[in-house]
Write a protein that holds these residues in place. Structure first.
Motif, PDB file in Angstrom:
ATOM      1  N   GLU A   1      -1.772  -4.864   5.316  1.00  0.00           N
ATOM      2  CA  GLU A   1      -2.452  -4.705   4.033  1.00  0.00           C
ATOM      3  C   GLU A   1      -3.068  -3.313   3.911  1.00  0.00           C
ATOM      4  N   LEU A   2      -3.562  -2.785   5.019  1.00  0.00           N
ATOM      5  CA  LEU A   2      -4.143  -1.446   4.992  1.00  0.00           C
ATOM      6  C   LEU A   2      -3.076  -0.405   4.663  1.00  0.00           C
ATOM      7  N   ARG A   3      -1.926  -0.513   5.302  1.00  0.00           N
ATOM      8  CA  ARG A   3      -0.837   0.428   5.033  1.00  0.00           C
ATOM      9  C   ARG A   3      -0.340   0.289   3.601  1.00  0.00           C
ATOM     10  N   ALA A   4      -0.425  -0.921   3.035  1.00  0.00           N
ATOM     11  CA  ALA A   4       0.035  -1.142   1.667  1.00  0.00           C
ATOM     12  C   ALA A   4      -1.003  -0.707   0.634  1.00  0.00           C
ATOM     13  N   GLY A   5      -2.165  -0.274   1.085  1.00  0.00           N
ATOM     14  CA  GLY A   5      -3.206   0.168   0.160  1.00  0.00           C
ATOM     15  C   GLY A   5      -4.055  -0.952  -0.390  1.00  0.00           C
ATOM     16  N   ARG A   6      -3.946  -2.157   0.181  1.00  0.00           N
ATOM     17  CA  ARG A   6      -4.742  -3.309  -0.295  1.00  0.00           C
ATOM     18  C   ARG A   6      -5.944  -3.440   0.643  1.00  0.00           C
ATOM     19  N   HIS A   7      -6.919  -2.560   0.432  1.00  0.00           N
ATOM     20  CA  HIS A   7      -7.986  -2.394   1.410  1.00  0.00           C
ATOM     21  C   HIS A   7      -8.935  -3.589   1.445  1.00  0.00           C
ATOM     22  N   ALA A   8      -9.217  -4.182   0.311  1.00  0.00           N
ATOM     23  CA  ALA A   8     -10.126  -5.330   0.295  1.00  0.00           C
ATOM     24  C   ALA A   8      -9.528  -6.487   1.078  1.00  0.00           C
ATOM     25  N   LEU A   9      -8.233  -6.727   0.901  1.00  0.00           N
ATOM     26  CA  LEU A   9      -7.577  -7.809   1.632  1.00  0.00           C
ATOM     27  C   LEU A   9      -7.493  -7.479   3.123  1.00  0.00           C
TER      28      LEU A   9
ATOM     29  N   ALA B   1       7.823  -5.122  14.470  1.00  0.00           N
ATOM     30  CA  ALA B   1       9.040  -4.406  14.076  1.00  0.00           C
ATOM     31  C   ALA B   1       8.975  -4.000  12.612  1.00  0.00           C
ATOM     32  N   ALA B   2       8.499  -4.896  11.762  1.00  0.00           N
ATOM     33  CA  ALA B   2       8.404  -4.582  10.336  1.00  0.00           C
ATOM     34  C   ALA B   2       7.426  -3.441  10.085  1.00  0.00           C
ATOM     35  N   LEU B   3       6.320  -3.421  10.804  1.00  0.00           N
ATOM     36  CA  LEU B   3       5.356  -2.329  10.643  1.00  0.00           C
ATOM     37  C   LEU B   3       5.953  -0.998  11.094  1.00  0.00           C
ATOM     38  N   MET B   4       6.718  -1.009  12.181  1.00  0.00           N
ATOM     39  CA  MET B   4       7.356   0.231  12.631  1.00  0.00           C
ATOM     40  C   MET B   4       8.319   0.770  11.588  1.00  0.00           C
ATOM     41  N   LEU B   5       8.963  -0.146  10.845  1.00  0.00           N
ATOM     42  CA  LEU B   5       9.927   0.269   9.823  1.00  0.00           C
ATOM     43  C   LEU B   5       9.264   0.606   8.489  1.00  0.00           C
ATOM     44  N   GLY B   6       7.990   0.269   8.349  1.00  0.00           N
ATOM     45  CA  GLY B   6       7.331   0.468   7.065  1.00  0.00           C
ATOM     46  C   GLY B   6       7.672  -0.603   6.063  1.00  0.00           C
ATOM     47  N   ASP B   7       8.253  -1.714   6.526  1.00  0.00           N
ATOM     48  CA  ASP B   7       8.574  -2.846   5.642  1.00  0.00           C
ATOM     49  C   ASP B   7       7.326  -3.722   5.558  1.00  0.00           C
ATOM     50  N   LEU B   8       6.408  -3.330   4.694  1.00  0.00           N
ATOM     51  CA  LEU B   8       5.088  -3.954   4.686  1.00  0.00           C
ATOM     52  C   LEU B   8       5.124  -5.372   4.150  1.00  0.00           C
ATOM     53  N   ALA B   9       6.002  -5.641   3.192  1.00  0.00           N
ATOM     54  CA  ALA B   9       6.123  -6.999   2.673  1.00  0.00           C
ATOM     55  C   ALA B   9       6.579  -7.954   3.778  1.00  0.00           C
ATOM     56  N   GLU B  10       7.550  -7.517   4.582  1.00  0.00           N
ATOM     57  CA  GLU B  10       8.030  -8.363   5.674  1.00  0.00           C
ATOM     58  C   GLU B  10       6.969  -8.489   6.758  1.00  0.00           C
TER      59      GLU B  10
END
Length: 894
Positions: free
Chosen positions: A577-585, A536-545
């Motif tokens: 992490e990919l959506r947040a731009g943290r590619h290494a993680l 659900a959080a990914l669908m909303l773009g709430d990447l931290a959640e």
């Protein structure tokens, strides 16, 4: 071949193909019987191109002759190098001869443990000498891993030949059978062999043509005592009865739970019931540590158990049952294995067992003891559930096949259909999974509405993976029908209704519902429920959640021993992490998830991890890595109907082309994926690839095809599910805009990047803006923008994109091949405001701290700092600090 080491053709049991130079190139190669130590040595020798290779195998005929192995090695060295061995005693001569080598030389000694003590001592001394001395000689020795190494080789660096991973094992079986092996039989052999190459080959060679095709079942048990004796029986020859019974007792205690360490006191007390003194010495095939006693080799454990007489096996189980504490459910299981406990008693004790493997074994044994057909089916189904949760997908399917043999009631058949569909959802064709889950929904609707709802939601997941929005809506409708009024409300209902609203483009309602699921403070501790919160959080773009929920799901899966949920928790973490731009993680999570998916037999989940790894590599500029992961992801996606995986993999391949400056190839790949039509990508993912397509199409001189998809992308950006989308939309509009509007659109996009975060997407916008400025001869502005883009790409490890930016800088007339040493006078080109900011940053202040000090906004500081970096040609705060420090020391500053 001596020492019963088995060479294995085909895929490498160990990833290394040549000896490393660490420790001076000395390695002791070890592993259990049949693991491929000899194969490893042969591969290392064949790939050693730097110089000559000396190969030597221990000859049992020389083991009785003191120094026989040493003399053979010295002669081989002389023949290969053309130089006589250095004079001196044998031990000194070997070390001196190897040290005197003037060009690269590889020495391979197979089964070094079979050498005589004098030769082993000389070889060990020479190896330690090479570890301490810079020399051109390199040394590889092999010794078995099923017992402690010889003391002469103690302290030397060890390389262990790992078992084959399930995909490697499957590839080996396909190679030796020419691809004719039935998939189900192959999976069963892969599970039974547990990565041992020699056992894999022995099992497949037993099969008849009909068994290879899957027309007849393979021989039972798999593997049998004859196969195990042929592979490892020699290691047990000549053992006295006391040690054999001690080994058998440990093997019986570890049956179906081989990872558990055993209490040595329990084992020794049980051995007394077999007629032996408790002082039986511990055989060197066993190891005793803080976590208990266990076999060095699982192959030897299985051999000991399978080759023991039936009566002796039963006696060992009864002895263990007597010594276990009163009320310990393991005692009931051991009595059942000995034939002294019934199915009802065992079923009652199964739920109290601590290990899912043991619970599975208990339910399986209870089913085998059942005369009643329906009861037998229910027990096999219960065993399958434990196997599935324990990460043994193939075993779960075999148990479900066994459950079909009994006439079960509708509820039991519904439960079996739910388990089968869940298993296939993560490791098989998703349309098959969807059909099984919908059948489970119907069978369970009247008897267990909660389980029916679970099955319907899982059917929706299957349709989602297949890219079938109509199937998703139908499954959600069915879920609502079976849930009933009593279960309305709560996270599951919010998830169902929110997902339905999203699919029907009722975005406001979807956001309200899904947000409650994502942020439910009183959520269940069930990993499956937590994973829905992450979804659900990914669908909303709430990447931290999404990251928090993924971490919670991972912790819950480990706590509850739910092995099957671990790779999927890693999958959600990797996507977040990919959506947040943290590619290494993201790459780290995906690599761990890939290993976990292989262990759990989840090929579909593994395909998702390959897609994430391809996307990460497409940013980092690794074309071969991208191609490998894309091929792996698409291979499974095409066989199992995974439209979601296929879309992500195609996007990764196109983005890699774009990063390498190949826009035409990227546009050709992405066009069908994002434009309307039968070949459009997954309904919930294709829009993520639109910014790449627009950039590729414009760069390739084909902007017409991009205009329509930009308007589609605008509707997606308005939903707010992707924090990068608003800035990406403005970038796309800038690419397609006339010159009098493009500049303003690029600048607006960069302003939005300030709030969205993410170095990579911001740097892409800066690169495109810099290109646009350069082509209009606004060179100073272009230099500033391109310099900032280079810093952003280097910060996030986007090597191919950074190289593309350096090319633009060179075309702009600036040197950008790497960091340069700046003269202190270069600070004189900064404005007073830039100089103040540079000095405070050099002192270690953050952008926010600088803003507070100078009474300006953080955005202003960030803007000036990018211009400082571009003007001075530095890439990091550390380089800036060094330059400012030099200027302060020399006084060469304004």
């Amino acid at each position: 071949m001596t020492g019963q080491t088995t060479a294995t053709p085909g895929p490498a049991p160990h990833r290394a193909t040549a000896p490393a130079d660490r420790y001076g190139g000395v390695h002791v190669v070890t592993g259990e019987p049949g693991c491929g130590r000899t194969w490893f040595l042969e591969r290392a020798a064949d790939s050693f191109a730097a110089g000559p290779v000396v190969r030597l195998r221990a000859d049992p005929a020389r083991t009785a002759v003191p120094g026989g192995g040493l003399r053979a090695l010295l002669r081989a060295l002389g023949d290969t190098t053309g130089r006589a061995p250095v004079a001196g005693s044998g031990r000194v001569a070997l070390s001196a001869t190897l040290s005197a080598v003037s060009r690269p030389l590889l020495v391979c000694v197979d089964d070094a443990h079979l050498w005589d003590p004098v030769s082993r001592a000389a070889l060990g001394d020479a190896a330690r000498h090479l570890c301490r001395t810079a020399t051109a000689a390199r040394l590889l020795l092999t010794v078995p891993g099923h017992r402690p190494p010889a003391p002469e080789f103690g302290g030397l660096p060890v390389t262990r030949v790992d078992p084959l991973t399930p995909p490697e094992a499957a590839a080996l079986l396909d190679e030796v059978t020419g691809g004719d092996l039935d998939a189900g039989v192959r999976d069963e052999i892969v599970d039974a062999a547990e990565g041992n190459p020699a056992l894999l080959l022995a099992l497949v060679r037993r099969l008849s043509s009909a068994q290879v095709r899957g027309d007849r079942p393979p021989p039972r048990p798999l593997p049998g005592a004859d196969v195990l004796t042929g592979l490892a029986g020699g290691y047990l020859a000549g053992l006295p009865s006391g040690r054999r019974d001690l080994l058998l007792t440990v093997a019986a205690a570890a049956r179906d739970d081989e990872d558990a360490g055993l209490d040595p006191g329990l084992v020794l007390r049980a051995v007394r019931h077999l007629g032996h003194d408790s002082a039986v010495p511990l055989p060197d095939l066993l190891t005793s540590a803080d976590d208990g006693i266990r076999f060095h080799s699982e192959l030897l454990r299985a051999t000991v158990y399978a080759t023991a007489p039936d009566g002796r096996r039963r006696a060992a189980h009864l002895a263990l049952a007597r010594e276990l504490a009163q009320g310990d459910p393991r005692a009931v299981l051991h009595r059942a294995w000995a034939g002294a406990a019934g199915g009802t008693e065992l079923e009652a004790a199964a739920g109290d067992l601590t290990s899912r493997r043991l619970r599975c074994a208990a339910y399986t044994r209870a089913a085998e003891l059942s005369d009643d057909g329906p009861r037998r089916a229910e027990r096999y189904t219960a065993a399958a559930e434990q196997a599935l949760l324990g990460g043994r997908s193939h075993h779960a399917l075999r148990l479900l096949d066994a459950a079909r043999s009994g006439a079960a009631p509708a509820g039991a058949r519904g439960r079996a259909a739910l388990l089968r569909g869940t298993t296939v959802l993560h490791d098989g064709p998703v349309d098959e999974a969807q059909a099984s889950l919908l059948l489970a929904t119907s069978l369970l609707a009247a008897r267990s509405p909660a389980d029916a709802g679970t099955a319907a939601l899982a059917a929706c997941d299957a349709a989602w993976s297949a890219g079938d929005p109509a199937g998703c809506l139908a499954a959600l409708e069915r879920c609502g029908e079976v849930a009933g009024h009593a279960s309305q409300g709560g996270p599951r209902t919010d998830y169902r209704l929110g997902l339905r609203a999203l699919l029907e483009a009722r975005f406001e309602e979807a956001a309200v519902r899904l947000r409650r699921v994502a942020r439910d403070p009183d959520g269940s501790g069930d990993p499956e429920d937590i994973l829905r919160a992450a979804a659900a959080a990914l669908m909303l773009g709430d990447l931290a959640e999404a990251r928090r929920a993924g971490a919670r799901a991972l912790a819950a899966a480990r706590t509850l021993d739910s092995v099957a949920a671990v790779p999927r928790a890693r999958e959600y973490l990797a996507y977040a992490e990919l959506r947040a731009g943290r590619h290494a993680l993201a790459r780290t999570h995906a690599e761990e998830g890939l290993r976990a998916a292989h262990r759990a037999g989840q090929r579909n989940t593994a395909a998702h991890q390959h897609a994430v790894l391809a996307l990460a590599a497409s940013i980092e500029g690794e074309p071969e890595t991208v191609a490998g992961h894309v091929a792996a992801a698409l291979g499974t996606a095409r066989r199992h109907g995974l439209a979601q995986v296929a879309t992500l993999a195609e996007w990764a391949a196109a983005r890699a082309d774009l990063g390498r400056g190949r826009p035409q190839e990227a546009a050709d790949r992405l066009g069908p994926l994002v434009r309307p039509g039968a070949r459009r990508g997954h309904f919930a993912l294709w829009m993520l690839a639109v910014p790449c397509y627009v950039e590729a199409a414009v760069s390739a001189g084909q902007p017409e095809g991009a205009r329509t998809v930009v308007e589609d992308f605008a509707r997606w950006a308005a939903f707010g599910a992707d924090p990068q989308a608003p800035a990406q939309l403005l970038r796309c509009r800038a690419l397609l805009a006339p010159p009098d509007r493009a500049d303003a659109l690029y600048r607006q996009a960069l302003d939005l990047h300030e709030t969205a975060g993410g170095d990579f997407e911001r740097a892409r916008t800066e690169l495109l803006h810099g290109k646009w400025l350069r082509r209009r001869r606004r060179l100073r502005e272009a230099r500033d923008r391109l310099g900032a883009a280079l810093v952003g790409f280097e910060r996030c490890g986007a090597r191919a994109w950074a190289e593309q930016t350096r090319g633009e800088l060179r075309a702009n007339g600036a040197a950008a091949s790497g960091p340069r040493t700046m003269a202190p006078a270069d600070l004189s080109g900064l404005t007073p405001q830039q100089l103040r900011i540079a000095r405070r940053v050099a002192e270690g202040a953050t952008n926010r701290e600088v803003a507070l000090t100078l009474s300006v906004s953080t955005r202003t500081v960030d803007y000036h700092l990018r211009r400082v970096f571009a003007a001075l040609g530095v890439r990091s705060r550390l380089e800036l600090a060094r330059l400012v420090e030099r200027a302060e020391k020399t006084g060469a500053h304004p």
